[in-house]
Structures are given as structure tokens and as C-alpha cells.
Design an enzyme around this catalytic site. Structure first.
Site, mmCIF file in Angstrom:
data_model
loop_
_atom_site.group_PDB
_atom_site.id
_atom_site.type_symbol
_atom_site.label_atom_id
_atom_site.label_comp_id
_atom_site.label_asym_id
_atom_site.label_seq_id
_atom_site.Cartn_x
_atom_site.Cartn_y
_atom_site.Cartn_z
ATOM 1 C CE LYS A 32 29.522 -5.137 -14.391
ATOM 2 N NZ LYS A 32 29.584 -5.836 -15.547
ATOM 3 N N GLY A 71 29.154 -10.267 -13.634
ATOM 4 C CA GLY A 71 28.153 -11.368 -13.571
ATOM 5 C C GLY A 71 28.659 -12.634 -12.669
ATOM 6 C CG ASN A 72 32.821 -13.696 -12.834
ATOM 7 O OD1 ASN A 72 32.618 -12.469 -12.762
ATOM 8 N ND2 ASN A 72 33.904 -14.222 -12.432
ATOM 9 C CE LYS A 91 22.029 -6.510 -21.961
ATOM 10 N NZ LYS A 91 23.342 -6.979 -21.743
ATOM 11 C CE LYS A 95 33.899 -6.565 -18.136
ATOM 12 N NZ LYS A 95 32.667 -6.270 -17.511
HETATM 13 P P1 ADP Z 1 31.097 -9.079 -16.973
HETATM 14 O O1 ADP Z 1 30.106 -10.055 -16.624
HETATM 15 O O2 ADP Z 1 32.179 -8.978 -15.888
HETATM 16 O O3 ADP Z 1 30.627 -7.688 -17.253
HETATM 17 P P2 ADP Z 1 31.575 -9.863 -19.807
HETATM 18 O O4 ADP Z 1 31.527 -11.272 -20.369
HETATM 19 O O5 ADP Z 1 30.843 -8.950 -20.078
HETATM 20 O O6 ADP Z 1 31.699 -9.952 -18.080
HETATM 21 O O7 ADP Z 1 33.334 -9.341 -20.129
HETATM 22 C C1 ADP Z 1 34.386 -10.004 -19.630
HETATM 23 C C2 ADP Z 1 34.715 -11.029 -20.763
HETATM 24 O O8 ADP Z 1 34.972 -10.073 -21.821
HETATM 25 C C3 ADP Z 1 36.099 -11.706 -20.687
HETATM 26 O O9 ADP Z 1 35.535 -13.084 -20.157
HETATM 27 C C4 ADP Z 1 36.376 -12.307 -22.171
HETATM 28 O O10 ADP Z 1 35.822 -13.202 -22.717
HETATM 29 C C5 ADP Z 1 35.721 -10.945 -22.830
HETATM 30 N N1 ADP Z 1 36.785 -10.071 -23.645
HETATM 31 C C6 ADP Z 1 36.579 -9.598 -24.770
HETATM 32 N N2 ADP Z 1 37.579 -8.816 -25.418
HETATM 33 C C7 ADP Z 1 38.651 -9.136 -24.182
HETATM 34 C C8 ADP Z 1 39.956 -8.656 -24.462
HETATM 35 N N3 ADP Z 1 40.687 -7.741 -25.372
HETATM 36 N N4 ADP Z 1 40.685 -8.989 -23.436
HETATM 37 C C9 ADP Z 1 40.345 -9.734 -22.218
HETATM 38 N N5 ADP Z 1 38.879 -10.226 -22.228
HETATM 39 C C10 ADP Z 1 37.923 -9.840 -23.332
HETATM 40 MG MG MG Z 2 29.401 -7.598 -19.224
#
Ligand code: ADP
Ligand code: MG
Length: 310
Positions: A210, A6-7, A122, A272
Site C-alpha cells: 500500500k 493498519g492500526n 507475500k 515506507k
Molecule cells: P503499517 O501498518 O503502518 O504499514 P508496519 O508494521 O508495516 O505498519 O510498519 C511500521 C513498523 O515498522 C513499526 O511499528 C516498527 O515495528 C517497524 N520498523 C522497522 N524498522 C523500523 C525503523 N527503522 N524505525 C521505526 N520503525 C521500524
Molecule cells: Mg506495512
């Protein structure tokens, strides 16, 4: 196969003006152009949460003037919107490299029998107070739920988040990638469609994760590397505690163990890691999770969390 978080399009503190989003897309596409110049064939997917959220507000607020469009159509709109921004930036960055860029409006096939249709999870669109949420819910045939414990507005619409089973446009996406075109596809997890009783495609109001859709697309285009770009350089063990430890490399066996020990949170890092594992288990060479700014370095093996067979 690159999945952009998203960023890459909107930072959390931003409102999402066109100029802000173009600036972010510029930063993201500079990274992607560098990877393209290193000789990789590339398909890109991206999130659309904030964009589809803003469009949902516009639908609601403009409903007394023009008809509201369903969520599934908002998904298609954001694929065009974000695809346009990335396409133009990549065109400009790669003008001298003879690279072509195209966005494919992508339908992702899900099953009506997916358990998430029974119990949607969701949240989408704006927050409401209970009364407004229930009124909108009744009028639009939405399921609404309280999604945070306290505050003035704690209710949102919730929709199913089904597992992606296939990509309707996989064939044409693969042909484009193989011809050297940079393809932007399956944005926002793809436009969710089911096969109806007559075997015809039909849109459904749902949101596909996604990263899961990215893994599916990676598999269908025979990608060898699945690069998941987010806002952290590594997946961390003991996330949120004092002894956070970056993972540089993990096998499928190790990833499974870390997942079951609860290191990767549901809804963010969890999907992820699962998507990365799924890709490698189905024959991918490796998956890499890292931050946008480290994309090229991570591909060279210098940083990032690498998920490998074993
Ligand atoms: P995106 O928009 O890239 O999908 P998300 O916010 O869904 O981003 O996922 C990234 C976030 O996951 C990070 O900013 C962090 O806050 C969170 N996160 C949760 N568990 C972990 C972990 N074990 N290690 C690193 N980040 C984590
Ligand atoms: Mg995400």
C-alpha cells in the site's frame, strides 16, 4: 496524499469487530478532518491486511454454502468496506465545512512479467498445518509456503507483491481531488490488474504494497506532500538496538545510505522509506513518516521524519 497504516483501522490486539474498527476509523478521521480544515486538498489510501484476512476465512468456511470469491475480489470488497467507514466519519466531521467525500474502487496496473509472479513472497490469509496447507493449495491452485520456523500452524498461502505501474482510475481521482473532494482510493494497495494479450484489464491474485501504491497515486494526482501515517512517530536508526535514534530529516542521498546500512526493515519501515524516496525523486516536495496521532503536527514540521530532495 495520506497513506494510513493498519492500526488506523484495526489495532493488533483487536479481533476486528465492526464497532472496534469504527472507533479506530473515528480517531484517524479526526486527524484527517483537522488537516482538511487547514486548507489541504486530500487523497487518502489505507491498508487492508486484517480485513482481507478475515474475509478469506469467511470464504473458506462458507464454501459449502456459497461460492468462494477470488482474492482479487476480496480486495475490492475491503475497499468498499473501509471506504464506507471513513466516508461516513468524514461526512459527519466535516458536515459544516461543505466538504464532499468519495471512495473510488481502484484498479492498480502491474506487469505479468514482474519477477514476483515467479517467486511469490507475500503471505495472505490464515495459518495452516502443512497437510491442510497443501490440500488447500492443490484444490485452489495456490502456492503455499512455510512462513515461520516453529509452531503448530506454520504454513500460509503466498501471493506475488508486484510493483505498481499505474492507476486505472487516476484521471477521475485527480479531477475529484482538484474539485475539493476528499478521495479515498487505492485501498489495500489497489486491486491488482494486468493488461492481457488484447490490452484489456484483468484481475490477478496478488497484493500490492500500500505504501508503494500510495506513492504511485501521489505522483499521478500531482501531490506535493506524501504523508505516511503508521504506529511510530519517527523512522529510527539502529532500530531494535539500544542506541535507536529518530531521524528528523533525511535527504534522498542519506536515505539511500541508511537503507543500504539496513536500518529500515523489509516489509515494514523499508517499503515506507522507499516509497517516500520514490515520490520525492519523481518531483514531490517532501514525504513525511509519522504516527497517526502526530499527523497534523508533522505537517507543520514539528515532528515526524521528513524526506526531502538532495
Ligand atoms: P503499517 O501498518 O503502518 O504499514 P508496519 O508494521 O508495516 O505498519 O510498519 C511500521 C513498523 O515498522 C513499526 O511499528 C516498527 O515495528 C517497524 N520498523 C522497522 N524498522 C523500523 C525503523 N527503522 N524505525 C521505526 N520503525 C521500524
Ligand atoms: Mg506495512
Amino acid at each position: 496524499m495520506i497513506a494510513l497504516g493498519g492500526n488506523a483501522i484495526k489495532q493488533p490486539h483487536e479481533r476486528g469487530t465492526f464497532e472496534e474498527q469504527m472507533r479506530n476509523v473515528e480517531t484517524a478521521t479526526v486527524q484527517i478532518a483537522a488537516i482538511a480544515r487547514n486548507g489541504y486538498e486530500i487523497a487518502i489510501t489505507h491498508g487492508n491486511g486484517p480485513q482481507v484476512g478475515n474475509l478469506a476465512i469467511q470464504q473458506e468456511q462458507g464454501a459449502h454454502m456459497v461460492p468462494e470469491q477470488p482474492l482479487v475480489v476480496l480486495g475490492a470488497m475491503t475497499q468498499g468496506q473501509i471506504g464506507y467507514m471513513m466516508q461516513q466519519k468524514l461526512n459527519n466531521l466535516l458536515a459544516d465545512d461543505g466538504k464532499e467525500v468519495a471512495t473510488v474502487v481502484t484498479q492498480v496496473i502491474v506487469s505479468r512479467d514482474d519477477p514476483d509472479f515467479q517467486d511469490p513472497t507475500k503471505p495472505v490469509g490464515p495459518y495452516y498445518d502443512e497437510e491442510t496447507a497443501k490440500r488447500h493449495g492443490a484444490k485452489n491452485d495456490w502456492i503455499v509456503k512455510q512462513v515461520r520456523p516453529t509452531g503448530e500452524k506454520t504454513w500460509r498461502r503466498v501471493v506475488p507483491s508486484p510493483i505498481p505501474l499505474g492507476i486505472a482510475e487516476a484521471g477521475v481521482i485527480k479531477k475529484l481531488v482538484e474539485s475539493g473532494t476528499i478521495v479515498i482510493a487505492s485501498g489495500g494497495g489497489g486491486i491488482p490488474v494486468i493488461r492481457n494479450g488484447e490490452g484489456k484489464l484483468e484481475g490477478v491474485d496478488a497484493v500490492i504494497d500500500k505504501d508503494r501504491a500510495g506513492a504511485k497515486l501521489a505522483e499521478e494526482v500531482d501531490a506535493n506532500i506524501f504523508l505516511i501515517l503508521t504506529d511510530v512517530e519517527h523512522a529510527l536508526l539502529n532500530f531494535g538496538s539500544e542506541d535507536e535514534t529518530p531521524v528528523e530529516k533525511m535527504t534522498i542521498t542519506e536515505a539511500k545510505r541508511y537503507l543500504s546500512e539496513g536500518h529500515f526493515k523489509a516489509g515494514s519501515m523499508g517499503p515506507k522509506v522507499e516509497a517516500a524516496m520514490g515520490f520525492v525523486e519523481r518531483g514531490g516536495e517532501r514525504a513525511v513518516i509519522t504516527s497517526l496521532g502526530k499527523a497534523a503536527d508533522a505537517l507543520e514540521g514539528v515532528t515526524g521524519t521528513h524526506i526531502v530532495p538532495g
